[in-house]
Design a protein around this motif. Structure first.
Motif, PDB file in Angstrom:
ATOM      1  N   VAL A  30     -29.936  21.845  35.719  1.00  0.00           N
ATOM      2  CA  VAL A  30     -30.752  22.249  36.870  1.00  0.00           C
ATOM      3  C   VAL A  30     -30.928  23.767  36.892  1.00  0.00           C
ATOM      4  CG1 VAL A  30     -30.791  22.330  39.389  1.00  0.00           C
ATOM      5  CG2 VAL A  30     -30.164  20.211  38.213  1.00  0.00           C
ATOM      6  N   ASN A  33     -30.827  25.708  34.414  1.00  0.00           N
ATOM      7  CA  ASN A  33     -31.701  26.077  33.306  1.00  0.00           C
ATOM      8  C   ASN A  33     -33.167  25.934  33.724  1.00  0.00           C
ATOM      9  OD1 ASN A  33     -32.169  26.867  30.619  1.00  0.00           O
ATOM     10  ND2 ASN A  33     -32.619  24.743  30.069  1.00  0.00           N
ATOM     11  N   ILE A  34     -33.458  24.820  34.394  1.00  0.00           N
ATOM     12  CA  ILE A  34     -34.832  24.591  34.847  1.00  0.00           C
ATOM     13  C   ILE A  34     -35.258  25.693  35.817  1.00  0.00           C
ATOM     14  CG2 ILE A  34     -36.220  23.056  36.305  1.00  0.00           C
ATOM     15  CD1 ILE A  34     -34.725  20.724  34.966  1.00  0.00           C
ATOM     16  N   ALA A  49     -38.034  28.517  35.538  1.00  0.00           N
ATOM     17  CA  ALA A  49     -39.125  28.423  36.508  1.00  0.00           C
ATOM     18  C   ALA A  49     -39.595  29.815  36.912  1.00  0.00           C
ATOM     19  CB  ALA A  49     -38.677  27.632  37.729  1.00  0.00           C
ATOM     20  N   LYS A 105     -25.966  29.011  34.853  1.00  0.00           N
ATOM     21  CA  LYS A 105     -26.170  27.951  33.872  1.00  0.00           C
ATOM     22  C   LYS A 105     -25.102  28.024  32.769  1.00  0.00           C
ATOM     23  CE  LYS A 105     -28.837  28.341  30.214  1.00  0.00           C
ATOM     24  NZ  LYS A 105     -29.997  28.555  29.362  1.00  0.00           N
ATOM     25  N   TYR A 122     -34.335  16.891  31.715  1.00  0.00           N
ATOM     26  CA  TYR A 122     -35.485  17.670  31.238  1.00  0.00           C
ATOM     27  C   TYR A 122     -36.727  16.798  31.132  1.00  0.00           C
ATOM     28  CZ  TYR A 122     -32.306  21.496  30.060  1.00  0.00           C
ATOM     29  OH  TYR A 122     -31.391  22.504  30.125  1.00  0.00           O
ATOM     30  N   PHE A 162     -38.092  16.032  34.467  1.00  0.00           N
ATOM     31  CA  PHE A 162     -38.747  17.207  35.031  1.00  0.00           C
ATOM     32  C   PHE A 162     -40.117  17.435  34.376  1.00  0.00           C
ATOM     33  CE2 PHE A 162     -39.323  21.823  35.548  1.00  0.00           C
ATOM     34  CZ  PHE A 162     -39.256  21.865  36.927  1.00  0.00           C
ATOM     35  N   LEU A 163     -40.166  17.225  33.071  1.00  0.00           N
ATOM     36  CA  LEU A 163     -41.432  17.421  32.356  1.00  0.00           C
ATOM     37  C   LEU A 163     -42.481  16.413  32.816  1.00  0.00           C
ATOM     38  CD1 LEU A 163     -40.104  18.146  28.756  1.00  0.00           C
ATOM     39  CD2 LEU A 163     -41.220  19.753  30.313  1.00  0.00           C
ATOM     40  N   TYR A 168     -44.312  27.292  30.618  1.00  0.00           N
ATOM     41  CA  TYR A 168     -43.069  26.798  31.214  1.00  0.00           C
ATOM     42  C   TYR A 168     -42.748  25.411  30.655  1.00  0.00           C
ATOM     43  CZ  TYR A 168     -39.860  25.368  34.957  1.00  0.00           C
ATOM     44  OH  TYR A 168     -38.785  24.929  35.664  1.00  0.00           O
ATOM     45  N   ILE A 203     -39.345  24.347  28.531  1.00  0.00           N
ATOM     46  CA  ILE A 203     -38.420  23.250  28.874  1.00  0.00           C
ATOM     47  C   ILE A 203     -38.417  22.210  27.757  1.00  0.00           C
ATOM     48  CG2 ILE A 203     -37.899  21.403  30.542  1.00  0.00           C
ATOM     49  CD1 ILE A 203     -37.343  24.089  31.697  1.00  0.00           C
ATOM     50  N   SER A 253     -36.244  23.275  25.249  1.00  0.00           N
ATOM     51  CA  SER A 253     -34.843  23.083  25.650  1.00  0.00           C
ATOM     52  C   SER A 253     -34.376  21.666  25.356  1.00  0.00           C
ATOM     53  CB  SER A 253     -34.653  23.330  27.147  1.00  0.00           C
ATOM     54  OG  SER A 253     -35.108  24.601  27.479  1.00  0.00           O
TER      55      SER A 253
END
Ligand code: ADP
Length: 616
Positions: free
Chosen positions: A31, A33-34, A38, A105, A183, A186-187, A321, A325, A328
């Motif tokens: 989280v 990392n996101i 961001a 992180k 991830y 989120f993507l 962005y 990610i 990542s």
């Protein structure tokens, strides 16, 4: 995977709390990392001035979708800050925030790894201890089937292999799926359309990685088996150095060793090459994935609209962005594929370890063992027959009574079954026919521990440990004092030679007592039996390998040891058992004569023949 979960259940259950901690820290790290990336979106917007929209603050409780609200308000705060403090300051502020998030992180990342350390070291220790305990509990028979070097290879090499492959992969197997799911989730949230293109890769990934990893376990199993052969050869060589040198067999042994290590090297190389493909293949596929996304996203941005009708357009900073990610995700995917390869390799070793851990112990205590309170009456062998696993019958229908306080001697030519017979009494093996009783109770119905407490052994080859004289004598007794040990040594005619040693009772006697003479070793083992003070003594050719002088000292010690005890003695030299209460003569697994020395001489049978041969 099923086997892997089984290992976790077996060994990792005490660490549930720590595991949960690791999962939590990994989630936090993903989280953070996101969030830290961001911040990139507004930074890029400011730098490239791609965005001239004027943002209005959307109240948090409005009906707008959370994602849009979040992004919009983030832009609003940043542009507001840039408006009042200038773009450079906004950039500095965003960088500072990013540093904080990155620090959080990486701390979580460190924490998640750190909590895994007690788990992994604990699991490895537990595997080793369980193996060792199993070795201690398995019957002697198990080890005549297995080579010693092979067991050593399993407890050293295979456990290390499990440590380096399975246990080392544990953190990755916990961390990476969490990271990948978060991830990817989120993507999808940012751009379902672009994710659709990305996810097309998943089956290709799984298929290719599976293809390469397929034969890893089998090859690994073969490599570990060759490692066992290597260790067995080292063990045999160390044990047989004297013979190897005497027979000038060095070059033969060398080429045998070369051969096995060479075969092992080839196998290990094959395993390693396969394993080494995990990283580049996943890296390659990952890069292709990024490029596809780059083209799709690029086309979208250049075209200024979504590629699919009704899809959502994404702007350049969000796209970058997305890429960050996505990048990542590549690392955990790479790690995960490497870890699954490692686990497959380690599973081969785990199978070899389980072969010992799961070995059935045929010498079991009965569910409710009868109480055995000392030894009062007699040991009886009733119609006892015995054969080793799938072998021919070694003992046939043996009947024998050993009354308390008597000395029973067993004689007969080599291979007649004498040692086998005495091994049955402490249950080193179980009879295959008939039964053995102690004070009327079947020895299989009393606890093995109680039974063996009553017995002391002195063998032809005294078994001593690489330790001090004191500890070797005190071996079978808890908390023995120096006075007790000295007293036992005196009775065993050992005190004088011990005192001649530089460090007396604290002298280390070397591997298996190699720093002592045969007679001295034997007297130590007698002292050990004296200290244990068992009511029943089992002597297996205790003086057979000694010269006359040592024999006299040892026999003298033995006579004192036997005083008042029940003794079962296998004798090579008949002179040592002339006074036995009963002499049993064995021939091909049967008792062919029994009686006192005089009676047997008068009988003029096997015993007389043996006696005459020794007189010669
Ligand atoms: P003795 O003590 O009279 O010389 P043993 O009891 O040692 O005789 O051996 C009796 C027979 O059992 C021998 O033929 C021997 O080869 C066999 N034997 C001994 N130990 C084993 C074993 N662990 N597995 C298979 N056969 C064995």
């Amino acid at each position: 995977m099923k086997d892997f979960l089984k290992i976790l259940r077996q060994y990792a259950s005490p660490y549930k709390g720590l595991m949960a901690g690791s999962v939590l820290l990994n989630i936090l790290s993903a989280v953070f990392n996101i969030f830290s990336f961001a911040i990139l979106v507004p930074i890029l917007s400011i730098l490239f001035k791609v965005d001239d929209t004027v943002y209005e603050f959307i109240p948090w409780d409005s009906a707008v979708a959370l994602k849009d609200k979040l992004l919009n308000n983030l832009y609003f705060y940043v542009s507001d800050f840039a408006g009042t403090h200038g773009a450079i300051n906004a950039l500095l502020m965003l960088s500072a925030v990013m540093i904080v998030f990155t620090a959080l992180k990486t701390s979580c990342y460190f924490g998640s790894n750190a909590v895994m350390i007690p788990i992994s070291t604990g699991i490895v220790k537990e595997i080793r201890c369980r193996m060792y305990n199993k070795i201690l509990s398995l019957p002697i028979g198990f080890f005549t089937e297995e080579r010693k070097g092979d067991i050593v290879a399993r407890i050293s090499g295979d456990v290390s292999e499990v440590e380096n492959s399975i246990v080392a992969s544990l953190s990755m197997l916990i961390k990476d799926p969490i990271l990948i799911v978060i991830y990817f989730g989120f993507l999808i949230w940012i751009s379902p359309e672009m994710m659709a293109f990305t996810i097309l890769f998943a089956p290709a990934f799984v298929w290719l990685m599976g293809l390469i990893g397929k034969r890893l376990k089998r090859n690994s199993l073969e490599a570990q088996a060759l490692w066992s052969d290597t260790m067995s050869q080292v063990d045999e060589t160390l044990g047989g150095l004297r013979v190897i040198k005497a027979f000038n067999a060095e070059s033969k042994m060398r080429s045998r060793f070369q051969d096995v290590t060479d075969r092992m090297r080839k196998k290990v190389a094959r395993v390693s090459i396969r394993q080494a493909t995990a990283h580049p293949v996943s890296e390659f596929l990952g890069t292709v994935m990024i490029l596809v996304v780059l083209c799709v996203g690029g086309a979208m941005i250049i075209g200024g609209k979504s590629l699919i009708g009704g899809g959502k357009f994404i702007d350049a900073p969000t796209f970058i962005y997305f890429l960050v990610i996505l990048y990542s995700v590549i690392e955990p995917i790479k790690e995960l594929s490497k870890a699954t390869y490692s686990v497959r390799k380690g599973m081969a070793s785990m199978d070899r370890i389980n072969r010992i851990l799961d070995a059935e112990n045929p010498i079991k205590d009965s569910a409710q063992p009868l109480k055995l309170d000392g030894f009062k009456d007699s040991i009886r062998l009733e119609d006892v027959s015995f054969h080793y696993e799938n072998g021919r019958e070694i003992l046939s229908h043996v009947d024998l009574e050993i009354p308390r306080g008597k000395m029973i001697a067993i004689v007969g030519e080599s291979g007649a079954g004498k040692s086998t017979l005495v091994d049955l009494i402490p249950r080193f093996w179980d009879v295959t026919g008939g039964r053995i009783t102690i004070d009327g109770k079947d020895i299989r119905d009393v606890s093995v521990k109680d039974l063996r407490t009553l017995m002391g052994n002195v063998n032809q080859d005294p078994i001593l440990f690489n330790d001090t004289i004191f500890n070797n004598i005190a071996f079978g007794v808890e908390n023995a004092t120096m006075e007790q040990v000295v007293a036992a040594a005196k009775i065993a005619n050992a005190h004088d030679f011990i005192m001649e040693k530089e460090e007396g009772y604290n002298t280390n006697i070397g591997d298996r007592g190699s720093k002592l003479s045969g007679g001295q070793r034997q007297r130590l083992s007698i002292a050990r039996a004296i200290l244990k003070n068992p009511p029943i003594l089992i002597l297996d050719e205790a003086t057979a390998s000694l010269d006359t002088e040592s024999e006299r000292l040892v026999q003298d010690a033995l006579d004192r040891l036997m005083g008042g005890r029940t003794t079962i003695a296998i004798a090579h030299r008949l002179s040592t058992i002339k006074n036995a209460d009963e002499i049993i003569v064995m021939h091909e697994g049967r008792i062919v004569e029994r009686g006192t020395h005089e009676k047997l001489i008068d009988l003029g049978g096997y015993y007389k023949k043996l006696n005459d041969m020794q007189a010669l």
